[in-house]
Design a protein around this motif. Structure first.
Motif, PDB file in Angstrom:
ATOM      1  N   VAL A   1       8.127   1.348  10.617  1.00 24.48           N
ATOM      2  CA  VAL A   1       6.767   2.067  10.545  1.00 24.48           C
ATOM      3  C   VAL A   1       5.278   1.970   9.217  1.00 24.48           C
ATOM      4  N   ALA A   2       6.676   2.394   8.477  1.00 23.20           N
ATOM      5  CA  ALA A   2       6.190   2.236   6.848  1.00 23.20           C
ATOM      6  C   ALA A   2       6.070   1.006   6.028  1.00 23.20           C
ATOM      7  N   LEU A   3       6.968  -0.286   6.587  1.00 23.58           N
ATOM      8  CA  LEU A   3       7.135  -1.547   5.946  1.00 23.58           C
ATOM      9  C   LEU A   3       5.397  -2.517   6.785  1.00 23.58           C
ATOM     10  N   ILE A   4       5.984  -2.081   8.212  1.00 22.33           N
ATOM     11  CA  ILE A   4       4.361  -2.728   9.043  1.00 22.33           C
ATOM     12  C   ILE A   4       3.250  -1.764   8.397  1.00 22.33           C
ATOM     13  N   ALA A   5       2.851  -0.992   8.470  1.00 18.91           N
ATOM     14  CA  ALA A   5       1.548  -0.161   7.856  1.00 18.91           C
ATOM     15  C   ALA A   5       2.176  -0.698   6.303  1.00 18.91           C
ATOM     16  N   GLY A   6       2.077  -0.695   5.507  1.00 15.81           N
ATOM     17  CA  GLY A   6       2.627  -0.584   3.684  1.00 15.81           C
ATOM     18  C   GLY A   6       1.988  -2.429   3.656  1.00 15.81           C
ATOM     19  N   LEU A   7       2.651  -3.310   3.979  1.00 16.77           N
ATOM     20  CA  LEU A   7       2.560  -4.724   4.624  1.00 16.77           C
ATOM     21  C   LEU A   7       1.349  -5.402   5.562  1.00 16.77           C
ATOM     22  N   ALA A   8       1.517  -4.945   6.354  1.00 17.88           N
ATOM     23  CA  ALA A   8       0.621  -6.203   7.609  1.00 17.88           C
ATOM     24  C   ALA A   8      -0.536  -4.954   7.859  1.00 17.88           C
ATOM     25  N   LYS A   9      -1.857  -6.258   8.062  1.00 10.70           N
ATOM     26  CA  LYS A   9      -2.617  -5.759   8.896  1.00 10.70           C
ATOM     27  C   LYS A   9      -2.734  -5.511  10.129  1.00 10.70           C
TER      28      LYS A   9
ATOM     29  N   THR B   1      11.335  12.256   6.911  1.00 15.64           N
ATOM     30  CA  THR B   1      12.302  13.155   5.797  1.00 15.64           C
ATOM     31  C   THR B   1      12.795  14.190   6.965  1.00 15.64           C
ATOM     32  N   LEU B   2      11.518  14.951   6.747  1.00 19.32           N
ATOM     33  CA  LEU B   2      11.482  16.378   7.826  1.00 19.32           C
ATOM     34  C   LEU B   2      12.023  16.232   9.349  1.00 19.32           C
ATOM     35  N   LEU B   3      11.771  15.322   9.378  1.00 23.06           N
ATOM     36  CA  LEU B   3      11.758  14.967  11.296  1.00 23.06           C
ATOM     37  C   LEU B   3      13.378  14.643  11.572  1.00 23.06           C
ATOM     38  N   ALA B   4      14.105  13.887  10.177  1.00 24.27           N
ATOM     39  CA  ALA B   4      15.919  14.072  10.183  1.00 24.27           C
ATOM     40  C   ALA B   4      16.432  15.375  10.007  1.00 24.27           C
ATOM     41  N   ILE B   5      15.944  16.265   8.579  1.00 23.82           N
ATOM     42  CA  ILE B   5      16.236  17.157   8.558  1.00 23.82           C
ATOM     43  C   ILE B   5      16.546  18.602   9.647  1.00 23.82           C
ATOM     44  N   GLY B   6      15.355  18.189  10.617  1.00 23.11           N
ATOM     45  CA  GLY B   6      14.622  19.028  11.828  1.00 23.11           C
ATOM     46  C   GLY B   6      13.821  19.425  12.519  1.00 23.11           C
ATOM     47  N   THR B   7      14.061  19.178  13.823  1.00 15.60           N
ATOM     48  CA  THR B   7      12.441  19.481  14.670  1.00 15.60           C
ATOM     49  C   THR B   7      11.890  20.357  14.234  1.00 15.60           C
ATOM     50  N   LYS B   8      13.030  20.978  14.383  1.00 15.18           N
ATOM     51  CA  LYS B   8      11.418  22.572  14.485  1.00 15.18           C
ATOM     52  C   LYS B   8      10.871  23.083  13.494  1.00 15.18           C
ATOM     53  N   LEU B   9      11.771  22.593  11.570  1.00 16.15           N
ATOM     54  CA  LEU B   9      11.589  22.451  10.657  1.00 16.15           C
ATOM     55  C   LEU B   9       9.831  22.039  10.658  1.00 16.15           C
ATOM     56  N   SER B  10      10.028  20.459  11.024  1.00 20.36           N
ATOM     57  CA  SER B  10       8.938  19.438  11.435  1.00 20.36           C
ATOM     58  C   SER B  10       7.990  20.412  11.951  1.00 20.36           C
TER      59      SER B  10
ATOM     60  N   GLU C   1       0.956  -1.026  -0.366  1.00 13.64           N
ATOM     61  CA  GLU C   1       0.206  -0.298   0.128  1.00 13.64           C
ATOM     62  C   GLU C   1       0.969   0.902   0.047  1.00 13.64           C
ATOM     63  N   TRP C   2       0.994   1.857  -1.077  1.00  4.61           N
ATOM     64  CA  TRP C   2       1.824   3.221  -1.019  1.00  4.61           C
ATOM     65  C   TRP C   2       1.558   4.330  -0.141  1.00  4.61           C
ATOM     66  N   GLY C   3       0.068   4.689  -0.098  1.00  6.35           N
ATOM     67  CA  GLY C   3      -0.060   5.341   1.053  1.00  6.35           C
ATOM     68  C   GLY C   3       0.546   5.654   1.987  1.00  6.35           C
ATOM     69  N   PRO C   4       0.809   4.276   2.860  1.00  3.06           N
ATOM     70  CA  PRO C   4       1.268   4.274   4.092  1.00  3.06           C
ATOM     71  C   PRO C   4       2.893   4.968   3.978  1.00  3.06           C
ATOM     72  N   VAL C   5       2.926   4.599   3.073  1.00  6.47           N
ATOM     73  CA  VAL C   5       4.668   4.215   3.072  1.00  6.47           C
ATOM     74  C   VAL C   5       5.377   5.779   2.643  1.00  6.47           C
ATOM     75  N   LEU C   6       4.161   6.311   1.787  1.00  9.58           N
ATOM     76  CA  LEU C   6       4.219   7.597   1.376  1.00  9.58           C
ATOM     77  C   LEU C   6       3.898   8.644   2.630  1.00  9.58           C
ATOM     78  N   VAL C   7       3.246   8.567   3.304  1.00  9.85           N
ATOM     79  CA  VAL C   7       3.173   9.922   4.473  1.00  9.85           C
ATOM     80  C   VAL C   7       4.386   9.913   5.535  1.00  9.85           C
ATOM     81  N   VAL C   8       4.706   8.568   5.605  1.00 15.12           N
ATOM     82  CA  VAL C   8       5.618   8.304   6.832  1.00 15.12           C
ATOM     83  C   VAL C   8       7.478   8.769   5.850  1.00 15.12           C
ATOM     84  N   GLY C   9       7.769   8.403   5.077  1.00 14.53           N
ATOM     85  CA  GLY C   9       8.829   8.422   3.903  1.00 14.53           C
ATOM     86  C   GLY C   9       8.549   9.817   4.043  1.00 14.53           C
ATOM     87  N   VAL C  10       7.675  10.847   3.629  1.00 11.56           N
ATOM     88  CA  VAL C  10       7.627  12.672   4.006  1.00 11.56           C
ATOM     89  C   VAL C  10       8.377  13.237   5.646  1.00 11.56           C
TER      90      VAL C  10
END
Length: 499
Positions: free
Chosen positions: A390-398, A170-179, A158-167
């Motif tokens: 999180v992305a793998l669990i959300a995208g693949l598991a029930k 990335t934002l959280l890795a760059i900086g908490t304030k930006l996120s 399921e690509w939706g969960p993978v997309l939102v978790v990926g975005v």
């Protein structure tokens, strides 16, 4: 006896504060009280605001669900005050894990950290999963047909969960304030949509729908065996609905709409002036969320009789609008849910990483993953690892089958933090506290007992799964964490030097 004593070793407040000074494992203090309040609103206001009140009204309390929400907010407020006192006294990443380490010892801290990992990992995965579902629903409402899954070889992803978790990873890795800035935009949007729906709903409210405010009690259909609540299983009492019992049962259900405020405490190490900002931010966010939930509940029970909601089968705020002929609200609410879930995912990813970061820094999990990025001052490597999980669990598991595991993990943390406040007051009365829970130890103990009661309302199946998770955690502690703990190693070094 030596092993028993060593698993109860406590990490002093001074030692906990000193760990934040490690230049390779330190976080930047960027967050304000406003940022924390927004994080609280962001994680507590999701899809549930449009459904949980209607469900509780239909099946448990009728219009009296308004009282259920007030009771739940008081119980949550008691626990959150305990978090606020700890976080203002010990402004270090880790939330309940860090607080328990200072009051109840390493083993209890490990258990609660393990529970928090369960809570936030599953919560992030479940919400991401639902985000994909609601994204598909939103496309359908506007006549757009987009497939929700892609096939990677034999695997359907399921690509939706993978997309939102990926975005957000990335934002959280760059900086908490930006996120948090991005999160603020989503939070303001979803609060705006919620207020719009509330105002629109008030035009359909009829006073007679609030009568009777507390419907008379009546026998309820009950689950049996492992699917009934632990309290029902142990007591053997016949279940009932509506009446005073229904209001209390409704409070147990809607309490979970407030779960997530403990995540805010995980950012203590990234907060400016934490002694003042943390209590203001956490309690301010809770106040905003309580007002929003009560207003939505007033609207949904005033628009249609609670009996009509019960007959609908799957009651929600959308149901109420459909019953009064305002079908247009479905699209607005669908967008509100999608926006609402987006910000929830971000805060849960942040909380999950900070818990693992703190446990790793203490050596209870591999120390290597707790190194922070010299450029961004975030645990970027760990954030990516958690995001992938999180992305793998959300995208693949029930994973939605394990929703109640989120609740029991959170409540177990609430219990220990509540009981921990009087313990730290007794052992360290000298500490400067930016916030103090009033009437201690009465209110903290009352908070812990109330949370234990809520835990007893979860199903036997959930308790069995929880015990299995705890057994796995104990095995990991015995096999790895006990031997690699920095507290244990420091103690061994001191013992060796005195021989």
């Amino acid at each position: 006896m030596a092993i028993n004593r060593s698993i109860l070793r406590r990490k002093s407040v001074e030692e906990s504060l000193a760990t934040a000074d490690d230049p390779e494992r330190s976080l930047r203090r960027d967050l304000t009280a406003w940022d924390l309040a927004v994080l609280g609103v962001a994680v507590a206001v999701g899809a549930g605001i449009f459904s949980v009140g209607a469900t509780a009204a239909a099946n448990y309390a009728g219009p009296g669900v308004i009282l259920s929400f007030l009771i739940a907010s008081v119980v949550c407020g008691l626990a959150i005050m305990c978090y606020a006192e700890f976080a203002s006294t010990l402004p270090v990443a880790g939330s309940a894990y860090t607080f328990s380490y200072a009051t109840m010892g390493e083993f209890v801290a490990w258990i609660i950290g393990w529970d928090l990992i369960l809570e936030m990992l599953l919560a992030a995965a479940v919400i991401a999963k639902f985000w994909g579902v609601y994204l598909s629903d939103a496309f359908g409402l506007f006549g757009v047909d987009v497939p929700t899954t892609v096939h990677v070889g034999p695997v359907a992803l399921e690509w939706g969960p993978v997309l939102v978790v990926g975005v957000f990873t990335t934002l959280l890795a760059i900086g908490t304030k930006l996120s948090t800035r991005v999160n603020s935009i989503f939070t303001i949007l979803k609060v705006g949509i919620t207020l719009f729906v509330i105002v629109a709903g008030f035009f359909y409210v009829k006073a007679e729908n609030y009568t009777p405010f507390i419907p008379p009690s009546q026998p309820a259909e009950s689950d049996s065996g492992l699917h009934q609540s632990l309290f029902a299983f142990l007591s053997g009492l016949e279940p009932s609905t509506y009446g005073v019992v229904g209001i209390l049962s409704g409070a147990a259900l809607v309490f979970f709409a407030f779960i997530g405020f403990d995540v805010v405490a995980t950012t203590a190490e990234e907060t400016k002036n934490p002694q003042k900002a943390l209590p203001r931010g956490i309690l301010g966010g809770l106040a905003i969320v309580t007002v929003l939930y009560v207003l939505v509940t007033v609207v949904v029970t005033g628009m249609v009789p609670y009996t009509a909601l019960a007959e609908s089968g799957d009651p929600s705020l959308t149901t109420a609008f459909v019953l009064v002929g305002a079908d247009w609200a479905g699209k607005v609410i669908s967008i509100g849910i999608l926006v609402g879930l987006t910000s929830v995912i971000m805060v849960l990813l942040l909380g999950l990483t900070r818990i693992v970061f703190s446990m790793s820094r203490d050596g209870l999990l591999p120390r290597g993953v707790s190194r922070t990025s010299p450029r961004f001052h975030t645990p970027a490597r760990l954030q990516i690892i958690c995001g992938i999980a999180v992305a793998l669990i959300a995208g693949l598991a029930k994973v939605e089958l394990l929703e109640e595991m989120i609740n029991i993990g959170t409540l177990s943390a609430f219990v220990l933090v509540s009981f921990g406040v009087p313990l730290l007051r007794r052992s360290r009365p000298d500490l400067a506290r930016g916030f103090r829970v009033p009437w201690s130890p009465v209110l903290p103990i009352l908070s812990g007992v109330a949370c234990l009661w809520l835990m007893s309302n979860l199903t036997v199946t959930t308790w069995l799964r929880f015990l299995a998770w705890l057994a796995l955690g104990i095995a990991i502690y015995a096999g790895y964490s006990y031997r690699h703990s920095r507290m244990g190693r420091d103690g061994d070094s001191v013992a060796a030097s005195t021989r």
